[in-house]
Scaffold this motif. Structure first.
Motif, PDB file in Angstrom:
ATOM      1  N   CYS A 320       0.839  -1.193   0.000  1.00  0.00           N
ATOM      2  CA  CYS A 320       0.000   0.000   0.000  1.00  0.00           C
ATOM      3  C   CYS A 320       0.881   1.252   0.000  1.00  0.00           C
ATOM      4  O   CYS A 320       1.810   1.374   0.808  1.00  0.00           O
ATOM      5  N   GLY A 321       0.586   2.179  -0.910  1.00  0.00           N
ATOM      6  CA  GLY A 321       1.371   3.402  -1.003  1.00  0.00           C
ATOM      7  C   GLY A 321       1.037   4.420   0.064  1.00  0.00           C
ATOM      8  O   GLY A 321       1.704   5.442   0.172  1.00  0.00           O
ATOM      9  N   LYS A 322       0.024   4.150   0.903  1.00  0.00           N
ATOM     10  CA  LYS A 322      -0.385   5.116   1.924  1.00  0.00           C
ATOM     11  C   LYS A 322       0.000   4.695   3.335  1.00  0.00           C
ATOM     12  O   LYS A 322       0.336   5.529   4.162  1.00  0.00           O
ATOM     13  N   CYS A 323      -0.062   3.386   3.611  1.00  0.00           N
ATOM     14  CA  CYS A 323       0.269   2.943   4.969  1.00  0.00           C
ATOM     15  C   CYS A 323       1.382   1.899   4.996  1.00  0.00           C
ATOM     16  O   CYS A 323       1.890   1.579   6.064  1.00  0.00           O
ATOM     17  N   ALA A 331     -11.761 -12.128  -1.796  1.00  0.00           N
ATOM     18  CA  ALA A 331     -12.471 -13.126  -2.606  1.00  0.00           C
ATOM     19  C   ALA A 331     -13.699 -12.502  -3.258  1.00  0.00           C
ATOM     20  O   ALA A 331     -14.345 -11.619  -2.689  1.00  0.00           O
ATOM     21  N   PRO A 332     -14.035 -12.938  -4.474  1.00  0.00           N
ATOM     22  CA  PRO A 332     -15.178 -12.349  -5.185  1.00  0.00           C
ATOM     23  C   PRO A 332     -16.507 -12.729  -4.543  1.00  0.00           C
ATOM     24  O   PRO A 332     -16.639 -13.779  -3.928  1.00  0.00           O
ATOM     25  N   SER A 333     -17.460 -11.839  -4.661  1.00  0.00           N
ATOM     26  CA  SER A 333     -18.822 -12.127  -4.207  1.00  0.00           C
ATOM     27  C   SER A 333     -19.763 -11.887  -5.386  1.00  0.00           C
ATOM     28  O   SER A 333     -19.684 -10.871  -6.060  1.00  0.00           O
ATOM     29  N   GLY A 334     -20.639 -12.821  -5.623  1.00  0.00           N
ATOM     30  CA  GLY A 334     -21.528 -12.700  -6.772  1.00  0.00           C
ATOM     31  C   GLY A 334     -20.742 -12.833  -8.068  1.00  0.00           C
ATOM     32  O   GLY A 334     -19.972 -13.758  -8.262  1.00  0.00           O
ATOM     33  N   ARG A 335     -20.866 -11.851  -8.952  1.00  0.00           N
ATOM     34  CA  ARG A 335     -20.201 -11.901 -10.258  1.00  0.00           C
ATOM     35  C   ARG A 335     -18.908 -11.087 -10.289  1.00  0.00           C
ATOM     36  O   ARG A 335     -18.279 -10.964 -11.318  1.00  0.00           O
ATOM     37  N   GLN A 336     -18.539 -10.507  -9.179  1.00  0.00           N
ATOM     38  CA  GLN A 336     -17.347  -9.663  -9.159  1.00  0.00           C
ATOM     39  C   GLN A 336     -16.087 -10.506  -9.282  1.00  0.00           C
ATOM     40  O   GLN A 336     -16.058 -11.681  -8.886  1.00  0.00           O
ATOM     41  N   VAL A 337     -15.020  -9.882  -9.811  1.00  0.00           N
ATOM     42  CA  VAL A 337     -13.713 -10.544  -9.883  1.00  0.00           C
ATOM     43  C   VAL A 337     -12.967 -10.273  -8.581  1.00  0.00           C
ATOM     44  O   VAL A 337     -13.401  -9.468  -7.752  1.00  0.00           O
ATOM     45  N   ASP A 338     -11.833 -10.946  -8.417  1.00  0.00           N
ATOM     46  CA  ASP A 338     -11.004 -10.717  -7.217  1.00  0.00           C
ATOM     47  C   ASP A 338     -10.568  -9.253  -7.150  1.00  0.00           C
ATOM     48  O   ASP A 338     -10.282  -8.631  -8.173  1.00  0.00           O
ATOM     49  N   LEU A 339     -10.506  -8.740  -5.916  1.00  0.00           N
ATOM     50  CA  LEU A 339     -10.025  -7.380  -5.698  1.00  0.00           C
ATOM     51  C   LEU A 339      -8.697  -7.425  -4.960  1.00  0.00           C
ATOM     52  O   LEU A 339      -8.429  -8.347  -4.182  1.00  0.00           O
ATOM     53  N   LEU A 340      -7.867  -6.400  -5.181  1.00  0.00           N
ATOM     54  CA  LEU A 340      -6.649  -6.213  -4.399  1.00  0.00           C
ATOM     55  C   LEU A 340      -6.886  -4.995  -3.532  1.00  0.00           C
ATOM     56  O   LEU A 340      -7.174  -3.911  -4.038  1.00  0.00           O
ATOM     57  N   ARG A 341      -6.749  -5.181  -2.211  1.00  0.00           N
ATOM     58  CA  ARG A 341      -7.086  -4.101  -1.284  1.00  0.00           C
ATOM     59  C   ARG A 341      -6.067  -4.030  -0.155  1.00  0.00           C
ATOM     60  O   ARG A 341      -5.331  -4.987   0.114  1.00  0.00           O
ATOM     61  N   CYS A 342      -6.045  -2.891   0.509  1.00  0.00           N
ATOM     62  CA  CYS A 342      -5.223  -2.742   1.704  1.00  0.00           C
ATOM     63  C   CYS A 342      -5.982  -3.360   2.878  1.00  0.00           C
ATOM     64  O   CYS A 342      -7.158  -3.046   3.093  1.00  0.00           O
ATOM     65  N   PRO A 343      -5.346  -4.272   3.646  1.00  0.00           N
ATOM     66  CA  PRO A 343      -6.064  -4.940   4.737  1.00  0.00           C
ATOM     67  C   PRO A 343      -6.324  -4.042   5.932  1.00  0.00           C
ATOM     68  O   PRO A 343      -7.114  -4.395   6.805  1.00  0.00           O
ATOM     69  N   TYR A 344      -5.648  -2.887   5.963  1.00  0.00           N
ATOM     70  CA  TYR A 344      -5.801  -1.990   7.096  1.00  0.00           C
ATOM     71  C   TYR A 344      -7.094  -1.196   6.932  1.00  0.00           C
ATOM     72  O   TYR A 344      -7.243  -0.400   5.996  1.00  0.00           O
ATOM     73  N   SER A 345      -8.048  -1.407   7.833  1.00  0.00           N
ATOM     74  CA  SER A 345      -9.413  -0.916   7.661  1.00  0.00           C
ATOM     75  C   SER A 345      -9.525   0.602   7.603  1.00  0.00           C
ATOM     76  O   SER A 345     -10.418   1.140   6.946  1.00  0.00           O
ATOM     77  N   SER A 346      -8.624   1.318   8.269  1.00  0.00           N
ATOM     78  CA  SER A 346      -8.722   2.779   8.290  1.00  0.00           C
ATOM     79  C   SER A 346      -7.985   3.451   7.134  1.00  0.00           C
ATOM     80  O   SER A 346      -7.989   4.669   7.019  1.00  0.00           O
ATOM     81  N   CYS A 347      -7.344   2.679   6.287  1.00  0.00           N
ATOM     82  CA  CYS A 347      -6.599   3.254   5.165  1.00  0.00           C
ATOM     83  C   CYS A 347      -7.570   3.610   4.042  1.00  0.00           C
ATOM     84  O   CYS A 347      -8.486   2.839   3.722  1.00  0.00           O
ATOM     85  N   ASN A 349      -6.786   4.036   0.855  1.00  0.00           N
ATOM     86  CA  ASN A 349      -6.303   3.615  -0.461  1.00  0.00           C
ATOM     87  C   ASN A 349      -7.393   2.773  -1.123  1.00  0.00           C
ATOM     88  O   ASN A 349      -7.846   1.772  -0.563  1.00  0.00           O
ATOM     89  N   VAL A 350      -7.829   3.175  -2.313  1.00  0.00           N
ATOM     90  CA  VAL A 350      -8.966   2.523  -2.973  1.00  0.00           C
ATOM     91  C   VAL A 350      -8.504   1.218  -3.627  1.00  0.00           C
ATOM     92  O   VAL A 350      -7.438   1.152  -4.242  1.00  0.00           O
ATOM     93  N   SER A 351      -9.318   0.181  -3.492  1.00  0.00           N
ATOM     94  CA  SER A 351      -8.985  -1.124  -4.073  1.00  0.00           C
ATOM     95  C   SER A 351      -9.201  -1.114  -5.591  1.00  0.00           C
ATOM     96  O   SER A 351      -9.860  -0.237  -6.142  1.00  0.00           O
ATOM     97  N   SER A 352      -8.613  -2.128  -6.260  1.00  0.00           N
ATOM     98  CA  SER A 352      -8.775  -2.308  -7.706  1.00  0.00           C
ATOM     99  C   SER A 352      -8.956  -3.781  -8.014  1.00  0.00           C
ATOM    100  O   SER A 352      -8.663  -4.652  -7.186  1.00  0.00           O
ATOM    101  N   LYS A 353      -9.433  -4.046  -9.206  1.00  0.00           N
ATOM    102  CA  LYS A 353      -9.552  -5.432  -9.628  1.00  0.00           C
ATOM    103  C   LYS A 353      -8.167  -6.059  -9.736  1.00  0.00           C
ATOM    104  O   LYS A 353      -7.240  -5.466 -10.312  1.00  0.00           O
ATOM    105  N   LEU A 354      -8.019  -7.236  -9.191  1.00  0.00           N
ATOM    106  CA  LEU A 354      -6.721  -7.906  -9.177  1.00  0.00           C
ATOM    107  C   LEU A 354      -6.145  -8.098 -10.576  1.00  0.00           C
ATOM    108  O   LEU A 354      -4.944  -7.834 -10.791  1.00  0.00           O
ATOM    109  N   PRO A 355      -6.926  -8.532 -11.569  1.00  0.00           N
ATOM    110  CA  PRO A 355      -6.351  -8.690 -12.914  1.00  0.00           C
ATOM    111  C   PRO A 355      -5.806  -7.385 -13.494  1.00  0.00           C
ATOM    112  O   PRO A 355      -4.830  -7.419 -14.258  1.00  0.00           O
ATOM    113  N   LEU A 356      -6.395  -6.224 -13.116  1.00  0.00           N
ATOM    114  CA  LEU A 356      -5.885  -4.941 -13.616  1.00  0.00           C
ATOM    115  C   LEU A 356      -4.509  -4.642 -13.044  1.00  0.00           C
ATOM    116  O   LEU A 356      -3.607  -4.174 -13.749  1.00  0.00           O
ATOM    117  N   VAL A 357      -4.340  -4.907 -11.738  1.00  0.00           N
ATOM    118  CA  VAL A 357      -3.034  -4.674 -11.109  1.00  0.00           C
ATOM    119  C   VAL A 357      -2.001  -5.642 -11.680  1.00  0.00           C
ATOM    120  O   VAL A 357      -0.850  -5.275 -11.929  1.00  0.00           O
TER     121      VAL A 357
END
Length: 522
Positions: A320-323, A331-347, A349-357
């Motif tokens: 994460c570039g912020k923390c 993990a995906p829910s419904g029809r969404q693809v995997d996301l890459l996110r910062c695990p720190y809840s107060s950060c 930093n906006v998540s993105s689709k894992l295949p894009l990263v």
């Protein structure tokens, strides 16, 4: 008299600290004066003075000693000055063997005020090894005494840790040996808040550790070291009986293991440990503390699954570039693809689709390959010329050292003839020693730069083919193989995204990804 290029190694022992506490003066300064007088008397050129503040059992815990051994092994010094040989190694027989071997193979003298040890002299070598053996024996005796003393203090309810837990300050007991704890009002209120939120919650709804972290961080409350709150930090507070007025000792003893020939240390939770009433005031009641333990025990950590399948090809690579936390897969829910996110809840930093990263990372690797091919011929010539220039500079500095050594010999002659006063001799000798030290520093630096550039050329010649292999086969590999190859090539990649994509632009790359390849950049 032979002009020896030496360094001084100073280390403070536990006995020295006790002597200082009795008012006998600062140990390292006193030892430094003794060894400088010895060097002056014998005409040594002192190139460096190393001071070890830590009192480590092993060489691995003493960084300054590691540096001295590296320089000894490289033949940088003719001798090392110490007040006694025991200052060099008090570790086990392996550490003592490392020290003895380094001095023997480099033919470096060990010089003390009482005796000079030549490691290649059979009798000196035996005397030296015997001195290290006795030092080790003395160290074990001291350590047993200290361990017994700490255990006895803990049973008396005193605080034996070197650092106080969050919510307390460490204070000296009046009229007796030992320490206890005193609540820090502001921090103590935070500890109470954590226990009450975890046990009672808000409006009858209990709050978990992750939500407690978010609440504390959103309120701008900092940890002891000024950092952010995390689940392990909150759990450590909830699990620590010190807040209920108790003293716990030896609950996590250091256990040593041998793994691949290296000593590793783990600290598992022990079943038999000291738990007694402390001599410090409690921050929370024993009833509230026990309620927290009951809740924690109802929610144990999930055991590691030996059959765990890696599902994130970028695991451990994207930060994460912020923390600064390692980004994780959601993990995906419904029809969404995997996301890459910062695990720190107060950060934020906006998540993105894992295949894009994933695609952005591969595009960045492709740019590295293209840039190298564009400038490869020029870079090779540049590095070869740079190495040649540095080698010529080293030869010049070696000639300068020869001149300075002759100058130092002349200074001793002038002192003996009475042309130089003692003060004038010391002043000129220090200036010459500084010049010699500066030359040695420049030579060492140049050699390091040559080594670096030679390694760099090798890396460039091997790194690019590996990148090309990864780009050619990446999408045919399984997740584990992708991650393995990426880790070989990428030190880390720093991800930053400030705003969410609109619904129509969901597949746009609107984040920045700074890639740090394992090839070193000039």
């Amino acid at each position: 008299m032979e002009l020896l290029n030496v360094c001084i190694y100073l280390r403070k022992s536990r006995a020295d600290r006790e002597a200082e506490a009795r008012g006998e003066g600062e140990t390292l300064a006193r030892h430094e004066r003794i060894l400088l007088d010895l060097a002056k008397k014998r005409g040594y050129n002192v190139g460096a003075i190393y001071k070890e503040i830590v009192s480590g059992e092993t060489i691995s815990a003493r960084p300054v000693m590691q540096q001295v051994l590296r320089e000894v092994e490289s033949g940088m010094w003719d001798g090392v000055l110490v007040v006694e040989v025991e200052r060099l190694a008090r570790g086990d027989t392996i550490d003592q063997g490392v020290v003895a071997r380094a001095f023997r193979y480099s033919e470096t003298l060990i010089i003390t005020p009482l005796k000079t040890y030549d490691p290649n002299n059979e009798y000196d070598e035996e005397y030296f090894e015997f001195g290290l053996f006795m030092s080790r024996r003395e160290y074990k005796t001291i350590r047993r005494r200290l361990t017994a003393g700490r255990e006895s203090s803990a049973k008396e309810g005193k605080y034996c840790g070197s650092k106080p837990p969050y919510g307390y300050s460490r204070v000296k007991l009046v009229g007796e040996k030992g320490w206890t704890l005193q609540p820090v009002p502001d921090q103590a209120e935070i500890v109470k808040l954590i226990f009450n939120l975890y046990v009672h919650g808000v409006a009858g709804e209990r709050i978990g550790m992750a939500k407690i972290c978010r609440k504390l961080n959103d309120s701008g409350i900092k940890t002891m070291d000024g950092g952010l709150w995390t689940v392990p930090r909150v759990q450590a507070i909830l699990r620590n009986p010190v807040y209920a007025g108790m003293i716990r000792w030896n609950s996590r003893k250091a256990v040593k293991h041998i793994q691949d020939g290296q000593i590793t240390i783990s600290r598992p939770f022990a079943k038999d440990y000291i738990l007694v009433e402390g001599r410090h005031p409690a921050i929370v009641s024993k009833e509230l503390f026990q309620q927290a333990q009951d809740i924690v025990n109802q929610n144990p950590a999930r055991p590691l699954n030996s059959l765990h399948v890696l599902r994130n090809p970028l695991a451990g690579i994207i930060r994460c570039g912020k923390c600064g936390y390692v980004m994780t897969r959601k993990a995906p829910s419904g029809r969404q693809v995997d996301l890459l996110r910062c695990p720190y809840s107060s950060c934020n930093n906006v998540s993105s689709k894992l295949p894009l990263v994933e695609k952005a990372l591969l595009d960045g690797i492709q740019e590295l390959v293209d840039g190298y091919k564009l400038n490869s011929n020029f870079s090779d010539q540049e590095y070869s010329l740079s190495i040649s220039e540095k080698e010529e500079m080293i030869r010049g500095k070696l000639k300068e050292i020869d001149v300075l050594r002759k100058k130092k010999e002349k200074q001793y002659d002038l002192l003996e003839q009475g042309i130089y006063s003692t003060e004038e001799f010391l002043e000129r000798s220090r200036a010459t020693a500084a010049e010699l030290s500066a030359c040695d520093t420049v030579i060492h630096s140049l050699r390091q730069e040559i080594k670096h550039e030679q390694e760099l050329q090798f890396q460039r010649s091997s790194f690019i083919p590996k990148c090309e292999d990864l780009l050619a086969h990446y999408w045919t590999w399984d997740t584990s193989t992708k991650n393995q190859f990426l880790r070989e090539l990428i030190e880390k990649a720093v991800y930053t995204k400030n705003a969410k994509n609109t619904w129509k632009n969901g597949d746009d790359i609107s984040f920045t990804l700074d890639i740090y390849p394992k090839i070193q950049q000039k």
